[in-house]
Design a protein around this motif. Sequence first.
Motif, PDB file in Angstrom:
ATOM      1  N   PHE A  45      -3.946  -4.491  -3.027  1.00 63.06           N
ATOM      2  CA  PHE A  45      -4.403  -4.468  -1.637  1.00 63.06           C
ATOM      3  C   PHE A  45      -4.421  -5.906  -1.135  1.00 63.06           C
ATOM      4  O   PHE A  45      -5.124  -6.751  -1.664  1.00 63.06           O
ATOM      5  N   TYR A  46      -3.611  -6.182  -0.104  1.00 62.73           N
ATOM      6  CA  TYR A  46      -3.626  -7.485   0.564  1.00 62.73           C
ATOM      7  C   TYR A  46      -4.415  -7.352   1.859  1.00 62.73           C
ATOM      8  O   TYR A  46      -4.048  -6.562   2.739  1.00 62.73           O
ATOM      9  N   HIS A  47      -5.470  -8.135   1.981  1.00 60.48           N
ATOM     10  CA  HIS A  47      -6.290  -8.065   3.191  1.00 60.48           C
ATOM     11  C   HIS A  47      -6.055  -9.309   4.053  1.00 60.48           C
ATOM     12  O   HIS A  47      -6.613 -10.374   3.809  1.00 60.48           O
ATOM     13  N   PHE A  48      -5.181  -9.152   5.058  1.00 64.53           N
ATOM     14  CA  PHE A  48      -4.877 -10.234   5.987  1.00 64.53           C
ATOM     15  C   PHE A  48      -5.527 -10.016   7.351  1.00 64.53           C
ATOM     16  O   PHE A  48      -5.623 -10.948   8.151  1.00 64.53           O
ATOM     17  N   GLY A  49      -5.924  -8.788   7.655  1.00 62.24           N
ATOM     18  CA  GLY A  49      -6.462  -8.480   8.978  1.00 62.24           C
ATOM     19  C   GLY A  49      -7.769  -9.209   9.254  1.00 62.24           C
ATOM     20  O   GLY A  49      -8.652  -9.278   8.392  1.00 62.24           O
ATOM     21  N   TRP A  50      -7.876  -9.723  10.484  1.00 62.05           N
ATOM     22  CA  TRP A  50      -9.084 -10.490  10.851  1.00 62.05           C
ATOM     23  C   TRP A  50      -9.172 -10.552  12.370  1.00 62.05           C
ATOM     24  O   TRP A  50      -8.207 -10.900  13.040  1.00 62.05           O
ATOM     25  N   ASP A  51     -10.326 -10.201  12.911  1.00 66.33           N
ATOM     26  CA  ASP A  51     -10.532 -10.285  14.360  1.00 66.33           C
ATOM     27  C   ASP A  51     -11.022 -11.677  14.755  1.00 66.33           C
ATOM     28  O   ASP A  51     -11.882 -12.251  14.075  1.00 66.33           O
ATOM     29  N   GLY A  52     -10.476 -12.221  15.849  1.00 72.29           N
ATOM     30  CA  GLY A  52     -10.941 -13.503  16.367  1.00 72.29           C
ATOM     31  C   GLY A  52     -10.584 -14.705  15.532  1.00 72.29           C
ATOM     32  O   GLY A  52     -11.452 -15.543  15.266  1.00 72.29           O
ATOM     33  N   LEU A  68      -1.319  -3.352   2.859  1.00 76.35           N
ATOM     34  CA  LEU A  68      -1.838  -4.561   3.464  1.00 76.35           C
ATOM     35  C   LEU A  68      -2.354  -4.292   4.864  1.00 76.35           C
ATOM     36  O   LEU A  68      -1.843  -3.429   5.579  1.00 76.35           O
ATOM     37  N   THR A  69      -3.381  -5.056   5.245  1.00 76.48           N
ATOM     38  CA  THR A  69      -3.827  -5.104   6.630  1.00 76.48           C
ATOM     39  C   THR A  69      -3.218  -6.357   7.256  1.00 76.48           C
ATOM     40  O   THR A  69      -2.756  -7.260   6.556  1.00 76.48           O
ATOM     41  N   GLY A  70      -3.217  -6.421   8.586  1.00 77.82           N
ATOM     42  CA  GLY A  70      -2.640  -7.581   9.261  1.00 77.82           C
ATOM     43  C   GLY A  70      -1.155  -7.729   9.037  1.00 77.82           C
ATOM     44  O   GLY A  70      -0.684  -8.839   8.747  1.00 77.82           O
ATOM     45  N   PRO A  71      -0.366  -6.649   9.172  1.00 78.72           N
ATOM     46  CA  PRO A  71       1.056  -6.732   8.831  1.00 78.72           C
ATOM     47  C   PRO A  71       1.947  -7.322   9.911  1.00 78.72           C
ATOM     48  O   PRO A  71       3.136  -7.510   9.671  1.00 78.72           O
ATOM     49  N   THR A  72       1.406  -7.607  11.107  1.00 77.91           N
ATOM     50  CA  THR A  72       2.256  -8.080  12.198  1.00 77.91           C
ATOM     51  C   THR A  72       2.225  -9.586  12.385  1.00 77.91           C
ATOM     52  O   THR A  72       2.946 -10.119  13.219  1.00 77.91           O
ATOM     53  N   GLY A  73       1.395 -10.286  11.629  1.00 77.30           N
ATOM     54  CA  GLY A  73       1.360 -11.738  11.700  1.00 77.30           C
ATOM     55  C   GLY A  73       2.476 -12.354  10.880  1.00 77.30           C
ATOM     56  O   GLY A  73       3.229 -11.659  10.182  1.00 77.30           O
ATOM     57  N   ALA A  74       2.574 -13.676  10.956  1.00 83.19           N
ATOM     58  CA  ALA A  74       3.677 -14.374  10.280  1.00 83.19           C
ATOM     59  C   ALA A  74       3.681 -14.134   8.779  1.00 83.19           C
ATOM     60  O   ALA A  74       4.736 -13.891   8.179  1.00 83.19           O
ATOM     61  N   VAL A  75       2.520 -14.175   8.154  1.00 85.51           N
ATOM     62  CA  VAL A  75       2.491 -13.987   6.702  1.00 85.51           C
ATOM     63  C   VAL A  75       2.652 -12.515   6.344  1.00 85.51           C
ATOM     64  O   VAL A  75       3.286 -12.169   5.341  1.00 85.51           O
ATOM     65  N   GLY A  76       2.104 -11.613   7.183  1.00 91.84           N
ATOM     66  CA  GLY A  76       2.246 -10.189   6.912  1.00 91.84           C
ATOM     67  C   GLY A  76       3.687  -9.725   6.969  1.00 91.84           C
ATOM     68  O   GLY A  76       4.172  -9.026   6.072  1.00 91.84           O
TER      69      GLY A  76
END
Length: 308
Positions: free
Chosen positions: A74-81, A8-16
């Motif tokens: 593959f979980y794609h959570f990463g997102w800029d801005g 997964l990307t974006g693993p440090t957010g609440a859902v990640g």
Amino acid sequence: MELKKIILTGPTGAVGVSLIEEMIRSNVHVTAVCREHSAHLDAIPKSDLVDVVECNLDNLKSLIGKLPKEYDVFYHFGWDGPWGPPRADLTLQTKNVLYSLDAVELAHALGCKVFIGAGSQSEYGHVDGVLRPDMPCNPDNGYGIGKLMAGQMTRLKCREYGIRHEWVRIVSMYGPHDRTYTMVMSSILKMLKGERVQFTKGDQIWDYIYNKDAARAFRLVAESGRDGAIYLFGTGKPQRLKDYILMIRDAVNPNLEIGLGELDYYPNQVMHLEADISDLTADTGFVPQYSFEEGIRETVAWAREQSK
């Protein structure tokens, strides 16, 4: 499908973070792709089942050939801005679409059978009422347009590669590790300091899902979701924003004064936002397990511990 290994990307957010915890409980190996030198690296759960790879979103394809071809999802959570003025940065949001396509390329190279992307209710634009997967979308900001484009384009790219594709639109989520700018977390932090927080009248009808429930739903979607599906994540049981605010206050300090009705509504304020989760439930069996009272007590306890 039985899950053995996910990335997964974006693993440090609440859902990640919550998804990683869910996978650990299910004995699933996780590769967490986070930004280089991320300030939130410590949020990633520690486990022998979790490997951390530092890689920025604009360099995802550099991981091709460096990771084994043995992943399921593959979980794609990463997102800029995702918040504030960058939401209106059209160039940045367009780059996010390209990063999402790179994520599909990486998923294909790693042998993933499923690609799941995190969308947003912003894809619909200004809507009052119940959001449904098949509703027309008319986003009115760069962030919503970018999410919509990413969902549509990654679906086409996954079709080329024979990868099952699912796109999840989260209405409103809360829980530990949430960013401080959200209504729920910012209110908790101010109340923990004893501040008198101001709000609108709170007559809006809203649908908050706890991040642990969202994580379980993300797991179920991977296991038994439908190719090409768009799923709404919420509880399907909305409440007035005023009631949510009072439950937050009671979890922090029932005697704390709050300023309900002291702020004006935003221009063109959305007054009703609710998720139709019937497709999600029919396809995966998902039913929320946490009431808002239960989830907010855990969230307040986490925030209180972090503030020590």
